[in-house]
Design a protein around this motif. Structure first.
Motif, PDB file in Angstrom:
ATOM      1  N   ARG A  75      50.683  45.950  42.014  1.00  0.00           N
ATOM      2  CA  ARG A  75      50.888  44.697  41.293  1.00  0.00           C
ATOM      3  C   ARG A  75      51.914  44.876  40.175  1.00  0.00           C
ATOM      4  O   ARG A  75      52.036  45.944  39.589  1.00  0.00           O
ATOM      5  CB  ARG A  75      49.576  44.191  40.685  1.00  0.00           C
ATOM      6  CG  ARG A  75      48.481  43.894  41.699  1.00  0.00           C
ATOM      7  CD  ARG A  75      47.193  43.525  40.982  1.00  0.00           C
ATOM      8  NE  ARG A  75      46.056  43.418  41.872  1.00  0.00           N
ATOM      9  CZ  ARG A  75      45.593  42.281  42.374  1.00  0.00           C
ATOM     10  NH1 ARG A  75      46.184  41.129  42.056  1.00  0.00           N
ATOM     11  NH2 ARG A  75      44.547  42.270  43.177  1.00  0.00           N
ATOM     12  N   THR A  76      52.623  43.808  39.863  1.00  0.00           N
ATOM     13  CA  THR A  76      53.546  43.805  38.734  1.00  0.00           C
ATOM     14  C   THR A  76      52.810  43.351  37.476  1.00  0.00           C
ATOM     15  O   THR A  76      51.695  42.813  37.554  1.00  0.00           O
ATOM     16  CB  THR A  76      54.722  42.848  38.985  1.00  0.00           C
ATOM     17  OG1 THR A  76      54.209  41.505  39.054  1.00  0.00           O
ATOM     18  CG2 THR A  76      55.440  43.198  40.285  1.00  0.00           C
ATOM     19  N   LEU A  77      53.450  43.536  36.322  1.00  0.00           N
ATOM     20  CA  LEU A  77      52.845  43.080  35.071  1.00  0.00           C
ATOM     21  C   LEU A  77      52.614  41.575  35.107  1.00  0.00           C
ATOM     22  O   LEU A  77      51.608  41.083  34.575  1.00  0.00           O
ATOM     23  CB  LEU A  77      53.755  43.454  33.893  1.00  0.00           C
ATOM     24  CG  LEU A  77      53.270  43.028  32.505  1.00  0.00           C
ATOM     25  CD1 LEU A  77      51.899  43.617  32.193  1.00  0.00           C
ATOM     26  CD2 LEU A  77      54.279  43.414  31.433  1.00  0.00           C
ATOM     27  N   GLU A  78      53.528  40.858  35.730  1.00  0.00           N
ATOM     28  CA  GLU A  78      53.389  39.399  35.827  1.00  0.00           C
ATOM     29  C   GLU A  78      52.156  38.993  36.639  1.00  0.00           C
ATOM     30  O   GLU A  78      51.629  37.889  36.479  1.00  0.00           O
ATOM     31  CB  GLU A  78      54.646  38.789  36.455  1.00  0.00           C
ATOM     32  CG  GLU A  78      55.856  38.768  35.545  1.00  0.00           C
ATOM     33  CD  GLU A  78      56.481  40.148  35.338  1.00  0.00           C
ATOM     34  OE1 GLU A  78      57.272  40.298  34.394  1.00  0.00           O
ATOM     35  OE2 GLU A  78      56.170  41.078  36.125  1.00  0.00           O
ATOM     36  N   GLU A  79      51.696  39.890  37.518  1.00  0.00           N
ATOM     37  CA  GLU A  79      50.480  39.625  38.277  1.00  0.00           C
ATOM     38  C   GLU A  79      49.234  40.129  37.547  1.00  0.00           C
ATOM     39  O   GLU A  79      48.157  39.554  37.665  1.00  0.00           O
ATOM     40  CB  GLU A  79      50.565  40.313  39.649  1.00  0.00           C
ATOM     41  CG  GLU A  79      51.655  39.749  40.552  1.00  0.00           C
ATOM     42  CD  GLU A  79      51.844  40.587  41.803  1.00  0.00           C
ATOM     43  OE1 GLU A  79      51.791  40.012  42.905  1.00  0.00           O
ATOM     44  OE2 GLU A  79      52.038  41.821  41.678  1.00  0.00           O
TER      45      GLU A  79
END
Length: 273
Positions: A75-79
């Motif tokens: 996962r990305t930070l935005e997720e």
């Protein structure tokens, strides 16, 4: 940012956790190296987000059976950020579990900024770093009187840019105990820069996946560092400790010397000891 952390310092971990994000250092991998505070937080949190590519799942054994466990390696930070915010807004406690110590190469700076911007309270719990676990495994002290008194924690430029003034060659000029993180894919370049200032016979401890079941530690000379890395097919979670402290040493600290006075002990110099 302080206003989002100060009110958490008196949390009663024995009974409950306030709705907040608890950024926790998991240590290098061995569940026994979790701090007591980290164990208490994990045992009480409603939601645990953990970097599953860097943290063994055995560490989650202390979590509540009904806790929501979320893996974040893909996962990305935005997720990740909305998951934490939504949980706290729903009056849940969230542990964001990072490998090692959160203050080193853990990318928590941007997480804290975004949590503060969203008015989400958080706190940080430190963990044991790989360089500390390495010294313990090697049974050495990284600061030996008369030999070396400085520890440098650094990395070589890769996907993350290292400022020019912190280039490895300039740091190597100090010939301190140098702990090299996140550099296994650039080991040939790292060795070249280190050899500009360290003797080729300087010992290097190559520490792979410290605290994990498949841990490997090899002590070689600096001249052999790259070859050993390739022979062992090491990847990712490898720490290099380059230090004269790995040599047999006889230096002694003044701290416990019989001729050393300090506030809690007078000198034995006149007592025959």
């Amino acid at each position: 940012m302080k206003e989002y952390t100060s009110n958490l310092s008196v949390t009663n971990y024995q009974n409950f956790l306030d709705p907040a994000v608890y950024i926790v250092g998991a240590g290098p991998g061995d569940p026994d190296l979790l701090t007591v505070r980290a164990q208490k937080l994990l045992a009480r949190a409603d939601v645990i987000l953990f970097a599953d590519s860097l943290i063994p799942e055995q560490i989650l054994a202390v979590c509540r059976p009904d806790a929501e466990i979320i893996k974040t390696a893909n996962r990305t930070l935005e997720e990740i950020l909305p998951l934490m915010i939504d949980a706290v807004v729903a009056h849940k406690s969230v542990v964001r579990l990072h490998s090692g110590d959160p203050s080193l190469y853990s990318a928590i700076h941007e997480q804290m900024q975004l949590l503060a911007a969203a008015n989400i309270p958080f706190e940080v719990t430190p963990g044991i770093s790989a360089f500390q676990a390495a010294a313990a495994k090697l049974k050495i002290e990284l600061t030996v009187p008369g030999l070396v008194q400085t520890i440098i924690l650094t990395r070589i430029s890769g996907r993350t840019y290292v400022p020019a003034k912190e280039e490895l060659a300039s740091l190597a000029a100090h010939q301190a105990s140098l702990c090299l993180y996140l550099s296994v894919h650039h080991i040939t370049e790292a060795q070249t820069q280190l050899l500009e200032h360290y003797n080729p016979e300087t010992p290097v401890a190559i520490c792979y996946r410290l605290g994990w079941p498949d841990e490997k530690i090899r002590v070689v000379t600096l001249a052999e560092m790259t070859a050993c890395t390739h022979e062992e097919k090491l990847q990712r979670t490898t720490l290099y400790v380059i230090s004269p402290a790995l040599l047999p040493v006889t230096g002694r600290s003044r701290l416990y010397h019989p001729q050393h006075d300090h506030l809690f002990r007078s000198s034995h110099r006149d007592s025959g000891f």
